[in-house]
Each structure stands twice: as structure tokens, then as C-alpha cells.
Write an enzyme that holds these catalytic residues in place. Structure first.
Site, PDB file in Angstrom:
ATOM      1  N   ARG A  79     -30.392   7.990  13.485  1.00 13.31           N
ATOM      2  CA  ARG A  79     -29.789   8.992  14.377  1.00 13.31           C
ATOM      3  C   ARG A  79     -29.509  10.308  13.621  1.00 13.31           C
ATOM      4  NH1 ARG A  79     -25.771  12.500  14.489  1.00 13.31           N
ATOM      5  NH2 ARG A  79     -24.465  10.991  13.420  1.00 13.31           N
ATOM      6  N   ASP A  80     -28.550  10.285  12.709  1.00 16.80           N
ATOM      7  CA  ASP A  80     -28.177  11.525  12.017  1.00 16.80           C
ATOM      8  C   ASP A  80     -29.360  12.040  11.208  1.00 16.80           C
ATOM      9  OD1 ASP A  80     -26.902  13.598  10.625  1.00 16.80           O
ATOM     10  OD2 ASP A  80     -25.058  12.470  10.369  1.00 16.80           O
ATOM     11  N   HIS A 126     -17.812   9.966   6.349  1.00 19.92           N
ATOM     12  CA  HIS A 126     -19.185  10.372   6.725  1.00 19.92           C
ATOM     13  C   HIS A 126     -19.449  11.663   5.950  1.00 19.92           C
ATOM     14  CE1 HIS A 126     -22.421  11.043   9.896  1.00 19.92           C
ATOM     15  NE2 HIS A 126     -22.254  12.285   9.451  1.00 19.92           N
ATOM     16  N   CYS A 156     -27.405  18.254  10.658  1.00 17.30           N
ATOM     17  CA  CYS A 156     -27.053  18.458  12.062  1.00 17.30           C
ATOM     18  C   CYS A 156     -27.771  19.710  12.538  1.00 17.30           C
ATOM     19  CB  CYS A 156     -25.539  18.614  12.221  1.00 17.30           C
ATOM     20  SG  CYS A 156     -25.066  19.025  13.917  1.00 17.30           S
ATOM     21  N   ASN A 163     -26.913  13.014   4.961  1.00 16.72           N
ATOM     22  CA  ASN A 163     -25.773  12.219   4.468  1.00 16.72           C
ATOM     23  C   ASN A 163     -26.102  11.700   3.078  1.00 16.72           C
ATOM     24  OD1 ASN A 163     -25.801  11.678   7.571  1.00 16.72           O
ATOM     25  ND2 ASN A 163     -23.749  11.276   6.862  1.00 16.72           N
TER      26      ASN A 163
HETATM   27  P1  HMG Z   1     -24.209  21.325  28.546  1.00 17.48           P
HETATM   28  O1  HMG Z   1     -25.409  22.195  28.721  1.00 17.48           O
HETATM   29  O2  HMG Z   1     -22.881  21.981  28.411  1.00 17.48           O
HETATM   30  O3  HMG Z   1     -24.124  20.197  29.668  1.00 17.48           O
HETATM   31  O4  HMG Z   1     -24.481  20.418  27.276  1.00 17.48           O
HETATM   32  P2  HMG Z   1     -24.039  20.242  31.227  1.00 17.48           P
HETATM   33  O5  HMG Z   1     -23.165  19.118  31.634  1.00 17.48           O
HETATM   34  O6  HMG Z   1     -23.705  21.646  31.693  1.00 17.48           O
HETATM   35  O7  HMG Z   1     -25.550  19.916  31.673  1.00 17.48           O
HETATM   36  C1  HMG Z   1     -26.632  20.804  31.437  1.00 17.48           C
HETATM   37  C2  HMG Z   1     -27.945  20.042  31.535  1.00 17.48           C
HETATM   38  O8  HMG Z   1     -27.990  19.018  30.529  1.00 17.48           O
HETATM   39  C3  HMG Z   1     -28.148  19.318  32.836  1.00 17.48           C
HETATM   40  O9  HMG Z   1     -29.558  19.231  33.058  1.00 17.48           O
HETATM   41  C4  HMG Z   1     -27.638  17.924  32.559  1.00 17.48           C
HETATM   42  O10 HMG Z   1     -28.188  16.954  33.396  1.00 17.48           O
HETATM   43  C5  HMG Z   1     -28.132  17.728  31.143  1.00 17.48           C
HETATM   44  P3  HMG Z   1     -30.334  20.284  33.973  1.00 17.48           P
HETATM   45  O11 HMG Z   1     -29.631  20.218  35.317  1.00 17.48           O
HETATM   46  O12 HMG Z   1     -30.182  21.620  33.318  1.00 17.48           O
HETATM   47  O13 HMG Z   1     -31.731  19.783  33.971  1.00 17.48           O
HETATM   48  N1  HMG Z   1     -27.293  16.774  30.388  1.00 17.48           N
HETATM   49  C6  HMG Z   1     -27.767  15.673  29.773  1.00 17.48           C
HETATM   50  N2  HMG Z   1     -29.003  15.166  29.652  1.00 17.48           N
HETATM   51  C7  HMG Z   1     -29.130  14.016  28.953  1.00 17.48           C
HETATM   52  N3  HMG Z   1     -28.097  13.382  28.372  1.00 17.48           N
HETATM   53  C8  HMG Z   1     -26.854  13.864  28.453  1.00 17.48           C
HETATM   54  C9  HMG Z   1     -26.659  15.064  29.186  1.00 17.48           C
HETATM   55  N4  HMG Z   1     -25.561  15.794  29.467  1.00 17.48           N
HETATM   56  C10 HMG Z   1     -25.971  16.829  30.203  1.00 17.48           C
HETATM   57  N5  HMG Z   1     -25.842  13.230  27.870  1.00 17.48           N
HETATM   58  C11 HMG Z   1     -24.193  18.490  25.872  1.00 17.48           C
HETATM   59  C12 HMG Z   1     -23.512  19.506  26.790  1.00 17.48           C
HETATM   60  C13 HMG Z   1     -23.123  17.758  25.116  1.00 17.48           C
HETATM   61  C14 HMG Z   1     -25.011  17.529  26.730  1.00 17.48           C
HETATM   62  C15 HMG Z   1     -25.132  19.269  24.929  1.00 17.48           C
HETATM   63  O14 HMG Z   1     -24.364  20.243  24.272  1.00 17.48           O
HETATM   64  C16 HMG Z   1     -25.810  18.393  23.906  1.00 17.48           C
HETATM   65  O15 HMG Z   1     -26.610  17.529  24.233  1.00 17.48           O
HETATM   66  N6  HMG Z   1     -25.528  18.638  22.611  1.00 17.48           N
HETATM   67  C17 HMG Z   1     -26.177  17.902  21.536  1.00 17.48           C
HETATM   68  C18 HMG Z   1     -25.213  17.677  20.449  1.00 17.48           C
HETATM   69  C19 HMG Z   1     -25.815  16.822  19.370  1.00 17.48           C
HETATM   70  O16 HMG Z   1     -26.519  15.844  19.629  1.00 17.48           O
HETATM   71  N7  HMG Z   1     -25.498  17.181  18.109  1.00 17.48           N
HETATM   72  C20 HMG Z   1     -25.894  16.391  16.991  1.00 17.48           C
HETATM   73  C21 HMG Z   1     -25.106  15.109  16.915  1.00 17.48           C
HETATM   74  S1  HMG Z   1     -23.443  15.362  16.306  1.00 17.48           S
HETATM   75  C22 HMG Z   1     -23.628  15.291  14.591  1.00 17.48           C
HETATM   76  O17 HMG Z   1     -24.722  15.235  14.084  1.00 17.48           O
HETATM   77  C23 HMG Z   1     -22.386  15.262  13.772  1.00 17.48           C
HETATM   78  C24 HMG Z   1     -22.079  13.861  13.207  1.00 17.48           C
HETATM   79  O18 HMG Z   1     -23.149  13.370  12.424  1.00 17.48           O
HETATM   80  C25 HMG Z   1     -20.824  13.946  12.330  1.00 17.48           C
HETATM   81  C26 HMG Z   1     -20.926  15.090  11.315  1.00 17.48           C
HETATM   82  O19 HMG Z   1     -21.749  15.058  10.411  1.00 17.48           O
HETATM   83  O20 HMG Z   1     -20.158  16.037  11.520  1.00 17.48           O
HETATM   84  C27 HMG Z   1     -21.791  12.854  14.326  1.00 17.48           C
HETATM   85 MG    MG Z   2     -23.507  13.876  10.379  1.00 13.22          MG
END
Ligand code: HMG
Ligand code: MG
Length: 303
Positions: free
Chosen positions: A15-16, A207, A240, A249
Site C-alpha cells: 500500500r504505502d 510509522h 506519499c 518507509n
Molecule cells: P474528495 O474529492 O473531497 O471527495 O476526495 P468527494 O466526496 O467530494 O468525492 C469526489 C469524487 O471522488 C466523487 O466521484 C466520489 O464518488 C469519489 P465523482 O462523482 O467525481 O466521479 N470518491 C471516491 N471514489 C473511490 N473511493 C473513495 C471515494 N471517495 C470519494 N473512497 C478523498 C476525498 C479522501 C476521497 C480523496 O482526497 C482521496 O482519495 N485522497 C487520497 C489520499 C491518499 O490515498 N493518500 C495516500 C495515503 S495516506 C499516506 O500515505 C500516509 C500514511 O502512510 C501515514 C504517513 O506516512 O503519514 C498512512
Molecule cells: Mg506513510
């Protein structure tokens, strides 16, 4: 120095690690990676994310990957779910654990999940309630717990504030995440101390991204505090997409090498883990970032 005798390593490479890859990685390769990791003895594997495919195209095959893995008894398969839409899609794939992911920094919350910290908690609350009602364990990830690519240093009080919010909505475990790998041991210690105001030691993990080469030092600090659960990414994959310049990581191979060298039990077969790291590195066409992993692989190949 009193350190834990056993450590649980949560493998986040699929995933990450892979979320940040520009080149397309077929679901079959992701599935094979998960199979190899579980064969190496990893008991916790973060498989994929149910996020918007427009935001993170690499995770668009989430359901296919979850459906394709042959589950090994005793392994906990987790997925990221930022909202109810993601949770509902994830639920169909029977995860053992879901991860809601917030940030201690307002700017990062906006960039990563397009809402404020307060709004993110409002979105997570029904996800957490639904997951717990379905008997699914809930982990919370706290990004930017020591530093933020947009806001700079993050005060421990802000980590404590987020941990308190996570606790208030029923999150069972939190990860103190150094998203961009800028943390150093004393800063990490303060972030963990702030988290301990809301969560038990047994419900906190580390993490650490390794951008500045600090991840193992930060891990050692946590071990000295009694923390015994750590995320790591095979071959040091990842980063990310919303934290430019941040590397992967800590490499799982390097973490396991250090832990075994300290006499700490992980249940992981390092040789097989190294092979899993070589498998994905070969596919991606670049050398592994796992330094101990590479040294041990070269030594084995030479003998
Ligand atoms: P948004 O645009 O604010 O969402 O995104 P919305 O509710 O306004 O919806 C907009 C569109 O997205 C719609 O589709 C929804 O259906 C769709 P449209 O009508 O335009 O065709 N949608 C989705 N589709 C699939 N799955 C969903 C979903 N939700 C809405 N769950 C949202 C908000 C959170 C979805 C967006 O910002 C997003 O997907 N962000 C991705 C964030 C991400 O994956 N980041 C990386 C992981 S975090 C990380 O790596 C950190 C970590 O490792 C810890 C660290 O290191 O810090 C964990
Ligand atoms: Mg991370």
C-alpha cells in the site's frame, strides 16, 4: 535499557510502497508480493487503499487485489478507508482491519484528503462505528506527527490533540507517522508521549519514513519507550503522493535485521523477506532501498 522481547512488524509495502509508483503495477504482481510476504512470516499486511482512483490511480485495483490473495490463517489484512464510500467498497472485500488516516497538520489534511482535521474526524466517525459494528479492527494513522511538508515542525500538543479526537470516535490503535522522515529521536519521543495521553502503549505503533536516514534511530527510541509495533515497507518502497520528496518507509529487511540483531523476536524469516524485496525491486527495475537486505543478498549470491 528495557526493550520488548517481541515486535510486530506491519508490512505496508503493497500500500504505502506501491501507491507512490508512477509505473503501473499489475494486480497479479501485487498479489504475488503479498503471497511472498505472508510466506516470509509477516502476520500484518496493509494490502491496498479504498481511495479515489482519480487521486491515487495505483490503488484503483483494490478489490481485485483483495480478491486475488490466498488468505493465510493468522494474518491480518488491512486496507485504508478515508470515508464511508471507501469503507463500503472495502467491506465487500472482507478486510480484517481498516485504517482511517488523519494528520496532525491542517495543511497536510487538506492536501491529502481534501478536508480539515475537524472534517476528517466527522467523516471517520461513521466509518469507525460501521467497522466496529462489523467486528473489524480500526487503526488510525496520524500523518505529520513530527513534521509537515507544508507547515514545518509540528508541536507534540497537536499530535495529542489528534490522538484525543481519534480516541473519542472509537479508533482502537494509532500509528505515529513521520510522513516525510524529518523526525529525530527526541522529537519522535515527544510525539509518542503526547499520544500516550490518550492511548495505551499496546495500542501505539511507529510509522517512519526514512528520507533523512532516521527511521531506525527513531524506532530504537520507541523500543526504549516500550513500543513494540512498527510499520515497514519491503525494499524501502514508497512515499506519499501528497508529500513530495519523501522517500519510503524504513525497509522491512533493515528493520528485521536490526531487531534480530538485538535478540528481538519478529517471527519473520529474513531470507524469504529479502527474496520478496528482490522480487518487487526486479519488477520495478531498480535496486532495493534495503541496505542490510542488499548486503545479505549479495553475500548469499557470492557464496
Ligand atoms: P474528495 O474529492 O473531497 O471527495 O476526495 P468527494 O466526496 O467530494 O468525492 C469526489 C469524487 O471522488 C466523487 O466521484 C466520489 O464518488 C469519489 P465523482 O462523482 O467525481 O466521479 N470518491 C471516491 N471514489 C473511490 N473511493 C473513495 C471515494 N471517495 C470519494 N473512497 C478523498 C476525498 C479522501 C476521497 C480523496 O482526497 C482521496 O482519495 N485522497 C487520497 C489520499 C491518499 O490515498 N493518500 C495516500 C495515503 S495516506 C499516506 O500515505 C500516509 C500514511 O502512510 C501515514 C504517513 O506516512 O503519514 C498512512
Ligand atoms: Mg506513510
Amino acid at each position: 535499557m528495557s526493550i520488548p522481547a517481541k515486535v510486530k512488524v506491519v508490512e505496508v509495502g503493497p500500500r504505502d510502497g506501491l501507491q507512490n509508483e508512477a509505473q503501473s503495477v499489475p494486480a497479479a504482481v501485487k498479489i504475488e508480493l503479498v503471497q511472498r510476504l505472508q510466506a516470509a512470516g509477516l502476520t500484518d499486511i496493509e494490502v491496498t487503499s479504498f481511495v479515489s482512483p482519480k487521486w491515487v490511480p495505483q490503488m484503483a485495483d483494490n478489490a481485485e487485489v483483495m480478491a486475488g490473495i490466498s488468505r493465510k490463517p493468522g494474518v491480518r489484512y488491512s486496507v485504508l478507508t478515508p470515508n464511508l464510500k471507501g469503507f463500503e467498497a472495502a467491506l465487500l472485500t472482507r478486510p480484517d482491519e481498516i485504517v482511517v488516516f488523519g494528520a496532525a497538520s491542517e495543511a497536510f489534511s487538506q492536501k491529502n484528503i481534501n478536508c480539515s482535521i475537524a472534517q476528517s474526524i466527522e467523516r471517520f466517525a461513521p466509518v469507525v462505528a460501521a467497522a466496529r459494528a462489523a467486528g473489524i479492527h480500526v487503526r488510525g494513522s496520524m500523518s505529520c506527527s513530527v513534521g509537515c511538508p507544508y507547515e514545518g515542525e509540528i508541536a507534540p500538543a497537536r499530535v495529542g490533540y489528534l490522538a484525543g479526537l481519534m480516541k473519542s470516535i472509537g479508533v482502537q490503535h494509532v500509528g505515529v507517522a513521520d510522513t516525510i522522515g524529518v523526525g529525530t529521536p527526541l522529537k519522535v519521543q515527544r510525539a509518542v508521549q503526547a499520544t500516550l495521553e490518550h492511548f495505551e502503549l499496546d495500542d501505539i505503533s511507529g510509522h517512519f519514513h526514512d528520507t533523512y536516514g532516521q527511521a531506525l534511530a527513531n524506532t530504537l527510541m520507541c523500543l526504549q519507550m516500550g513500543v513494540w509495533q512498527f510499520d515497514a515497507s519491503v525494499a524501502g518502497l514508497g512515499g506519499c503522493p501528497y508529500a513530495k520528496g519523501a522517500t519510503g518507509n524504513v525497509a522491512t529487511e533493515d528493520l528485521v535485521y536490526m531487531l534480530h540483531g538485538m535478540g528481538i523476536d519478529t517471527g519473520i524469516k529474513l531470507d524469504q523477506l529479502i527474496d520478496a524485496g528482490q522480487f518487487i525491486s526486479n519488477f520495478l527495475g531498480r535496486p532495493t532501498q534495503a541496505r542490510a537486505g542488499k548486503a545479505l543478498f549479495d553475500k548469499r549470491s557470492a557464496s
